[in-house]
Design a protein around this motif. Structure first.
Motif, PDB file in Angstrom:
ATOM      1  N   LEU A 178       1.858  24.174 -14.240  1.00 47.73           N
ATOM      2  CA  LEU A 178       0.767  24.323 -13.292  1.00 47.73           C
ATOM      3  C   LEU A 178      -0.498  23.712 -13.879  1.00 47.73           C
ATOM      4  O   LEU A 178      -0.748  23.804 -15.076  1.00 47.73           O
ATOM      5  CB  LEU A 178       0.527  25.799 -12.989  1.00 47.73           C
ATOM      6  CG  LEU A 178       1.713  26.569 -12.395  1.00 47.73           C
ATOM      7  CD1 LEU A 178       1.374  28.042 -12.272  1.00 47.73           C
ATOM      8  CD2 LEU A 178       2.110  25.991 -11.046  1.00 47.73           C
ATOM      9  N   PHE A 179      -1.294  23.070 -13.038  1.00 43.00           N
ATOM     10  CA  PHE A 179      -2.526  22.469 -13.538  1.00 43.00           C
ATOM     11  C   PHE A 179      -3.592  22.447 -12.451  1.00 43.00           C
ATOM     12  O   PHE A 179      -3.314  22.544 -11.262  1.00 43.00           O
ATOM     13  CB  PHE A 179      -2.279  21.045 -14.044  1.00 43.00           C
ATOM     14  CG  PHE A 179      -1.971  20.042 -12.948  1.00 43.00           C
ATOM     15  CD1 PHE A 179      -2.981  19.316 -12.331  1.00 43.00           C
ATOM     16  CD2 PHE A 179      -0.665  19.821 -12.553  1.00 43.00           C
ATOM     17  CE1 PHE A 179      -2.690  18.390 -11.334  1.00 43.00           C
ATOM     18  CE2 PHE A 179      -0.360  18.899 -11.554  1.00 43.00           C
ATOM     19  CZ  PHE A 179      -1.384  18.179 -10.945  1.00 43.00           C
ATOM     20  N   SER A 180      -4.830  22.364 -12.904  1.00 46.59           N
ATOM     21  CA  SER A 180      -5.952  22.169 -11.995  1.00 46.59           C
ATOM     22  C   SER A 180      -6.949  21.255 -12.677  1.00 46.59           C
ATOM     23  O   SER A 180      -7.022  21.193 -13.912  1.00 46.59           O
ATOM     24  CB  SER A 180      -6.617  23.513 -11.636  1.00 46.59           C
ATOM     25  OG  SER A 180      -7.129  24.140 -12.794  1.00 46.59           O
ATOM     26  N   THR A 181      -7.705  20.500 -11.896  1.00 45.96           N
ATOM     27  CA  THR A 181      -8.663  19.549 -12.439  1.00 45.96           C
ATOM     28  C   THR A 181     -10.074  19.908 -12.004  1.00 45.96           C
ATOM     29  O   THR A 181     -10.300  20.322 -10.864  1.00 45.96           O
ATOM     30  CB  THR A 181      -8.351  18.114 -11.979  1.00 45.96           C
ATOM     31  OG1 THR A 181      -8.334  18.072 -10.543  1.00 45.96           O
ATOM     32  CG2 THR A 181      -6.996  17.652 -12.513  1.00 45.96           C
ATOM     33  N   GLY A 182     -11.008  19.772 -12.922  1.00 47.43           N
ATOM     34  CA  GLY A 182     -12.413  19.954 -12.633  1.00 47.43           C
ATOM     35  C   GLY A 182     -13.156  18.666 -12.916  1.00 47.43           C
ATOM     36  O   GLY A 182     -12.549  17.643 -13.253  1.00 47.43           O
ATOM     37  N   THR A 183     -14.469  18.690 -12.812  1.00 44.62           N
ATOM     38  CA  THR A 183     -15.255  17.497 -13.066  1.00 44.62           C
ATOM     39  C   THR A 183     -15.069  16.992 -14.485  1.00 44.62           C
ATOM     40  O   THR A 183     -15.001  15.787 -14.722  1.00 44.62           O
ATOM     41  CB  THR A 183     -16.744  17.770 -12.812  1.00 44.62           C
ATOM     42  OG1 THR A 183     -16.921  18.225 -11.466  1.00 44.62           O
ATOM     43  CG2 THR A 183     -17.582  16.520 -13.038  1.00 44.62           C
ATOM     44  N   TRP A 184     -14.963  17.911 -15.442  1.00 46.67           N
ATOM     45  CA  TRP A 184     -14.899  17.516 -16.849  1.00 46.67           C
ATOM     46  C   TRP A 184     -13.648  18.011 -17.560  1.00 46.67           C
ATOM     47  O   TRP A 184     -13.551  17.879 -18.784  1.00 46.67           O
ATOM     48  CB  TRP A 184     -16.128  18.044 -17.593  1.00 46.67           C
ATOM     49  CG  TRP A 184     -17.416  17.473 -17.093  1.00 46.67           C
ATOM     50  CD1 TRP A 184     -18.332  18.086 -16.287  1.00 46.67           C
ATOM     51  CD2 TRP A 184     -17.931  16.164 -17.343  1.00 46.67           C
ATOM     52  NE1 TRP A 184     -19.382  17.245 -16.021  1.00 46.67           N
ATOM     53  CE2 TRP A 184     -19.171  16.054 -16.662  1.00 46.67           C
ATOM     54  CE3 TRP A 184     -17.476  15.075 -18.093  1.00 46.67           C
ATOM     55  CZ2 TRP A 184     -19.954  14.911 -16.700  1.00 46.67           C
ATOM     56  CZ3 TRP A 184     -18.263  13.924 -18.123  1.00 46.67           C
ATOM     57  CH2 TRP A 184     -19.471  13.844 -17.442  1.00 46.67           C
ATOM     58  N   SER A 185     -12.694  18.582 -16.859  1.00 43.96           N
ATOM     59  CA  SER A 185     -11.557  19.167 -17.568  1.00 43.96           C
ATOM     60  C   SER A 185     -10.267  19.120 -16.768  1.00 43.96           C
ATOM     61  O   SER A 185     -10.271  18.994 -15.538  1.00 43.96           O
ATOM     62  CB  SER A 185     -11.860  20.622 -17.939  1.00 43.96           C
ATOM     63  OG  SER A 185     -11.954  21.418 -16.774  1.00 43.96           O
ATOM     64  N   LEU A 186      -9.168  19.216 -17.493  1.00 45.42           N
ATOM     65  CA  LEU A 186      -7.835  19.418 -16.932  1.00 45.42           C
ATOM     66  C   LEU A 186      -7.298  20.692 -17.562  1.00 45.42           C
ATOM     67  O   LEU A 186      -7.245  20.811 -18.788  1.00 45.42           O
ATOM     68  CB  LEU A 186      -6.919  18.239 -17.266  1.00 45.42           C
ATOM     69  CG  LEU A 186      -5.423  18.422 -16.970  1.00 45.42           C
ATOM     70  CD1 LEU A 186      -5.181  18.622 -15.481  1.00 45.42           C
ATOM     71  CD2 LEU A 186      -4.618  17.238 -17.507  1.00 45.42           C
ATOM     72  N   GLU A 187      -6.928  21.661 -16.725  1.00 47.43           N
ATOM     73  CA  GLU A 187      -6.465  22.957 -17.203  1.00 47.43           C
ATOM     74  C   GLU A 187      -4.978  23.112 -16.869  1.00 47.43           C
ATOM     75  O   GLU A 187      -4.572  22.902 -15.735  1.00 47.43           O
ATOM     76  CB  GLU A 187      -7.284  24.073 -16.554  1.00 47.43           C
ATOM     77  CG  GLU A 187      -8.781  23.944 -16.809  1.00 47.43           C
ATOM     78  CD  GLU A 187      -9.615  24.529 -15.683  1.00 47.43           C
ATOM     79  OE1 GLU A 187      -9.079  25.342 -14.908  1.00 47.43           O
ATOM     80  OE2 GLU A 187     -10.798  24.147 -15.573  1.00 47.43           O
ATOM     81  N   ILE A 188      -4.198  23.473 -17.877  1.00 44.53           N
ATOM     82  CA  ILE A 188      -2.741  23.518 -17.739  1.00 44.53           C
ATOM     83  C   ILE A 188      -2.235  24.868 -18.224  1.00 44.53           C
ATOM     84  O   ILE A 188      -2.690  25.386 -19.240  1.00 44.53           O
ATOM     85  CB  ILE A 188      -2.080  22.399 -18.569  1.00 44.53           C
ATOM     86  CG1 ILE A 188      -2.661  21.038 -18.180  1.00 44.53           C
ATOM     87  CG2 ILE A 188      -0.569  22.410 -18.377  1.00 44.53           C
ATOM     88  CD1 ILE A 188      -2.244  19.922 -19.129  1.00 44.53           C
TER      89      ILE A 188
END
Length: 344
Positions: free
Chosen positions: A222-232
């Protein structure tokens, strides 16, 4: 409301939680398309458990993730996506930290023009706001955070390094009992032994990095993306030690990405180069930007036959003909700089 930063004036946020997971090696496999001004492919990251987690866990303390607070301050992330793409056309056998490709023709085309975007994919994970509320909702899954900006992340998966021939030799001396016999822990043990090989075995290490990067995936993350990050994250995994230590990220750059410059040379021929400016490497590939995150890398870059690929490193890259009108350059090196220039 999300804070607006000016890369020319403000300090850039370092989002990667290197204290818990530290990248030791990158393997990149990329296709360069001048027509769409996109670099697309995959990157495999090999991790070692970070010092902060090792210290807290060995002392019997609960490992906390203070990075959540910083992520929340930066604003909400875009939802995670599970793309409906055919990833069989891509391979993972590359290396680089900086590259350039130059063309002898006015325009180069790739076999496919990908029109995928994050908004076109199906959502599969909560936003970072939800991740920040992990403790409030009883979900204690470990969250890996990478520095990332101006990238379209298509898919994240665990890599089955145990499927690579002869890697079992890395676990023969390990005392694997009880729960440690799980396949997940076996994979992490293989990666640990690989990234900690002594310097005089660098050729062997590079050989296994290359082959492990081509191993099949064994489950999407699972992952999500923000302006400055990728969270996994991986469901049910609560500590960095149990989190997959080899992951593959399928992604593509955006034409406006600030780590990649698409331009022309003095003769008007197409050229693209990556100097990591003004936002370092994070718009070229998901990475760890903090100074502590020194790593090695290797890369394979494919482009049209009329172009020349230049990469920093110790070994010379030799062009290989794939099919009529298409070549690729492979650089197998131990180096830290990431520059890829595409110029005529």
């Amino acid at each position: 409301m999300e804070t607006q930063l000016d890369p020319m004036k403000d300090d850039l946020p370092l989002m990667a939680n290197t204290s818990y997971m530290l990248v030791k090696h990158y393997v990149l496999d990329l296709d360069v398309d001048f027509k769409s001004k996109v670099i697309e492919g995959s990157i495999v990251l090999f991790f070692e458990t970070g010092n902060q987690y090792v210290k807290t866990s060995s002392a019997g303390e609960e490992c906390c993730q203070s990075q959540f607070d910083e992520i929340c301050k930066m604003g909400p992330s875009e939802p995670c996506h599970i793309p409906m793409i055919n990833v069989s056309t891509c391979s993972s056998k590359m290396e680089y930290n900086d590259f350039a490709v130059s063309g002898k023709e006015e325009e180069a085309t790739s076999e496919e023009n990908s029109n995928h975007s994050n908004s076109e994919q199906a959502s599969g994970i909560s936003s970072s706001k939800d991740c920040c509320d992990i403790e409030n909702h009883g979900n204690k899954d470990f969250l890996l955070v990478l520095d990332c900006c101006d990238l379209c992340v298509l898919k994240v998966e665990e890599v089955d390094v145990a499927a690579v021939s002869d890697t079992e030799k890395f676990t023969r001396s390990a005392k694997l009992t009880g729960v440690s016999k799980k396949l997940e822990n076996l994979r992490n043990r293989i990666v640990h032994e690989l990234v900690t090989l002594p310097a005089d075995r660098w050729k062997e290490q590079l050989y296994y990095f290359s082959h492990c990067s081509q191993a099949p995936g064994c489950g999407e993350l699972l992952f999500s993306t923000g302006t400055w990050s990728l969270e996994i994250r991986k469901l049910g995994i609560q500590t960095p030690a149990d989190f997959p230590h080899a992951i593959r990220i399928w992604y593509k750059t955006k034409p406006e990405g600030r780590s990649v410059t698409w331009t022309t040379d003095q003769s008007g021929r197409p050229c693209v180069y990556t100097m990591g400016s003004p936002i370092n490497n994070r718009a070229l590939f998901p990475c760890q930007e903090p100074p502590i995150a020194l790593s090695t890398w290797q890369a394979t870059v494919r482009t049209a036959a009329g172009f020349v690929v230049l990469m920093s490193g110790e070994n010379s890259a030799e062009p290989v003909q794939l099919r009529e009108g298409e070549i690729y350059f492979s650089r197998q090196i131990i180096f830290n700089t990431f520059i890829i220039r595409i110029q005529a």
